[in-house]
Write a protein that holds these residues in place. Sequence first.
Motif, PDB file in Angstrom:
ATOM      1  N   ASP A 176       0.790  -1.230   0.000  1.00 48.70           N
ATOM      2  CA  ASP A 176       0.000   0.000   0.000  1.00 48.70           C
ATOM      3  C   ASP A 176       0.822   1.280   0.000  1.00 48.70           C
ATOM      4  OD1 ASP A 176      -2.402  -1.599   0.324  1.00 48.70           O
ATOM      5  OD2 ASP A 176      -1.749  -1.874   2.404  1.00 48.70           O
ATOM      6  N   LYS A 177       2.067   1.216   0.465  1.00 48.07           N
ATOM      7  CA  LYS A 177       2.883   2.414   0.581  1.00 48.07           C
ATOM      8  C   LYS A 177       4.073   2.342  -0.370  1.00 48.07           C
ATOM      9  CE  LYS A 177       1.659   3.353   5.403  1.00 48.07           C
ATOM     10  NZ  LYS A 177       2.187   3.555   6.774  1.00 48.07           N
ATOM     11  N   LEU A 178       4.194   3.355  -1.207  1.00 50.95           N
ATOM     12  CA  LEU A 178       5.248   3.364  -2.214  1.00 50.95           C
ATOM     13  C   LEU A 178       6.631   3.358  -1.571  1.00 50.95           C
ATOM     14  CD1 LEU A 178       6.236   3.565  -5.137  1.00 50.95           C
ATOM     15  CD2 LEU A 178       5.901   6.051  -4.992  1.00 50.95           C
ATOM     16  N   GLU A 179       6.837   4.176  -0.534  1.00 49.18           N
ATOM     17  CA  GLU A 179       8.152   4.234   0.100  1.00 49.18           C
ATOM     18  C   GLU A 179       8.574   2.875   0.632  1.00 49.18           C
ATOM     19  OE1 GLU A 179       5.685   6.262   0.653  1.00 49.18           O
ATOM     20  OE2 GLU A 179       6.368   8.318   0.235  1.00 49.18           O
ATOM     21  N   SER A 180       7.628   2.165   1.259  1.00 51.45           N
ATOM     22  CA  SER A 180       7.932   0.839   1.795  1.00 51.45           C
ATOM     23  C   SER A 180       8.264  -0.143   0.681  1.00 51.45           C
ATOM     24  CB  SER A 180       6.744   0.326   2.615  1.00 51.45           C
ATOM     25  OG  SER A 180       7.002  -0.967   3.124  1.00 51.45           O
ATOM     26  N   ARG A 181       7.527  -0.064  -0.417  1.00 49.47           N
ATOM     27  CA  ARG A 181       7.779  -0.966  -1.546  1.00 49.47           C
ATOM     28  C   ARG A 181       9.179  -0.729  -2.125  1.00 49.47           C
ATOM     29  NH1 ARG A 181       4.093  -3.921  -4.361  1.00 49.47           N
ATOM     30  NH2 ARG A 181       5.028  -5.008  -6.133  1.00 49.47           N
ATOM     31  N   LEU A 182       9.554   0.532  -2.246  1.00 56.11           N
ATOM     32  CA  LEU A 182      10.868   0.866  -2.772  1.00 56.11           C
ATOM     33  C   LEU A 182      11.979   0.447  -1.816  1.00 56.11           C
ATOM     34  CD1 LEU A 182      10.034   4.411  -4.186  1.00 56.11           C
ATOM     35  CD2 LEU A 182      10.412   2.335  -5.530  1.00 56.11           C
ATOM     36  N   GLU A 183      11.771   0.688  -0.539  1.00 55.93           N
ATOM     37  CA  GLU A 183      12.784   0.302   0.446  1.00 55.93           C
ATOM     38  C   GLU A 183      12.953  -1.216   0.498  1.00 55.93           C
ATOM     39  OE1 GLU A 183      11.194   2.275   3.825  1.00 55.93           O
ATOM     40  OE2 GLU A 183      11.959   4.250   3.219  1.00 55.93           O
ATOM     41  N   LEU A 184      11.848  -1.960   0.317  1.00 60.66           N
ATOM     42  CA  LEU A 184      11.932  -3.419   0.223  1.00 60.66           C
ATOM     43  C   LEU A 184      12.800  -3.818  -0.961  1.00 60.66           C
ATOM     44  CD1 LEU A 184      11.144  -6.383   0.735  1.00 60.66           C
ATOM     45  CD2 LEU A 184       9.005  -5.934  -0.519  1.00 60.66           C
ATOM     46  N   SER A 185      12.654  -3.128  -2.071  1.00 58.46           N
ATOM     47  CA  SER A 185      13.439  -3.486  -3.258  1.00 58.46           C
ATOM     48  C   SER A 185      14.925  -3.283  -3.017  1.00 58.46           C
ATOM     49  CB  SER A 185      12.980  -2.676  -4.478  1.00 58.46           C
ATOM     50  OG  SER A 185      13.390  -1.323  -4.407  1.00 58.46           O
ATOM     51  N   ARG A 186      15.288  -2.247  -2.254  1.00 60.06           N
ATOM     52  CA  ARG A 186      16.700  -2.033  -1.946  1.00 60.06           C
ATOM     53  C   ARG A 186      17.215  -3.119  -1.005  1.00 60.06           C
ATOM     54  NH1 ARG A 186      19.437   2.918  -2.481  1.00 60.06           N
ATOM     55  NH2 ARG A 186      17.664   4.216  -1.885  1.00 60.06           N
ATOM     56  N   ALA A 187      16.412  -3.445   0.009  1.00 59.64           N
ATOM     57  CA  ALA A 187      16.822  -4.475   0.963  1.00 59.64           C
ATOM     58  C   ALA A 187      16.912  -5.845   0.298  1.00 59.64           C
ATOM     59  CB  ALA A 187      15.834  -4.518   2.128  1.00 59.64           C
ATOM     60  N   MET A 188      16.002  -6.123  -0.622  1.00 61.23           N
ATOM     61  CA  MET A 188      15.983  -7.432  -1.264  1.00 61.23           C
ATOM     62  C   MET A 188      17.240  -7.687  -2.081  1.00 61.23           C
ATOM     63  SD  MET A 188      14.296 -10.260  -1.705  1.00 61.23           S
ATOM     64  CE  MET A 188      12.634  -9.869  -1.165  1.00 61.23           C
ATOM     65  N   CYS A 189      17.731  -6.671  -2.778  1.00 61.17           N
ATOM     66  CA  CYS A 189      18.906  -6.893  -3.617  1.00 61.17           C
ATOM     67  C   CYS A 189      20.192  -6.914  -2.809  1.00 61.17           C
ATOM     68  CB  CYS A 189      18.977  -5.873  -4.746  1.00 61.17           C
ATOM     69  SG  CYS A 189      19.153  -4.172  -4.226  1.00 61.17           S
ATOM     70  N   GLN A 190      20.104  -6.640  -1.509  1.00 61.56           N
ATOM     71  CA  GLN A 190      21.262  -6.749  -0.630  1.00 61.56           C
ATOM     72  C   GLN A 190      21.217  -8.013   0.221  1.00 61.56           C
ATOM     73  OE1 GLN A 190      20.621  -3.018   1.378  1.00 61.56           O
ATOM     74  NE2 GLN A 190      22.124  -1.950   0.132  1.00 61.56           N
ATOM     75  N   LEU A 191      20.125  -8.776   0.098  1.00 60.40           N
ATOM     76  CA  LEU A 191      19.919  -9.928   0.964  1.00 60.40           C
ATOM     77  C   LEU A 191      20.918 -11.042   0.699  1.00 60.40           C
ATOM     78  CD1 LEU A 191      18.138 -11.332   3.103  1.00 60.40           C
ATOM     79  CD2 LEU A 191      16.691 -12.136   1.227  1.00 60.40           C
ATOM     80  N   THR A 192      21.180 -11.325  -0.580  1.00 61.31           N
ATOM     81  CA  THR A 192      22.094 -12.410  -0.935  1.00 61.31           C
ATOM     82  C   THR A 192      23.160 -11.890  -1.892  1.00 61.31           C
ATOM     83  OG1 THR A 192      20.776 -13.121  -2.852  1.00 61.31           O
ATOM     84  CG2 THR A 192      20.251 -14.114  -0.725  1.00 61.31           C
ATOM     85  N   ALA A 193      24.325 -12.491  -1.825  1.00 65.15           N
ATOM     86  CA  ALA A 193      25.405 -12.110  -2.747  1.00 65.15           C
ATOM     87  C   ALA A 193      25.061 -12.577  -4.157  1.00 65.15           C
ATOM     88  CB  ALA A 193      26.713 -12.735  -2.298  1.00 65.15           C
TER      89      ALA A 193
END
Length: 277
Positions: free
Chosen positions: A159-176
């Motif tokens: 529902d929140k754009l900022e949260s969706r974007l922040e998830l995308s940044r965290a997701m690409c840092q999750l695994t090498a």
Amino acid sequence: MKPCAKGTCNNNKKHLATIENIDPPQGAVVRFVSDLHLGHERCEAPAIATLADILTQGCDMLVLVGDTAETRVCAWQEQGKTRREELRRACRERGVQVVEIAGNHDPDIGPLLINFWGGKVVAMHGHALYKEVAPWSWEYLRHKEECHRLIASYPDSNDKLESRLELSRAMCQLTAPILRREGIRNKYLRGLLHCFWPPQRPLNIIRCWLTCGKRAHRFAEQFFPNAQTVVLGHFHRSGHWQFGNRHIYNTGAWFRHATPYYLDMKDACVIAYKKMI
């Protein structure tokens, strides 16, 4: 540039803007390109001086729509960072302002989304269209449980754009990043497995290629319904789709088996969408 929201980059603990607003000067030509992947072994961009000449000719502002360089922890990180800085310097020397948007391969830079011309034009790399970032990637296919746990930790990302974007940044840092040469010496077998194994990989690639335009339109309808033009990269396949009064553009990639495009705009209007080389 005025940041609207801030996120946190887990790797360097500094605050990075999640969303920014830019109003280019009247009459300025703004050029959008994406996915240079500087430093990657499959990058097909020319030497930096030549690349800067190509990218900046005829524009006043250059917008790099994510995955400009390989800056995650990987075999190409140092080369990626070095070439990115060389490109920045070369563009400045040519009198062109450079604006950078974070992609899934370069989450260390600033905003994940930029509103231009009061939100009439929205540029984002495109990996936030999927909570998994890249459903076809080995990183996701081999770490599904970890990925879904991370997604669950962002319950408002629907529902929140900022949260969706922040998830995308965290997701690409999750695994090498997982390199396609891993454990396989025969280049033909390595290439075959890279493309077709596991079976979900090619199926997800094709599905995402075929639906990225419609998915981007639906994303815009939910999060920025006033946008008339949405500019993406990420999928390495150029394209232009129209849904009512909204246009979706993908600028391709400077990558093997892909074609780079550029989108030029002036005063929120498209003036060119062409192959870069």
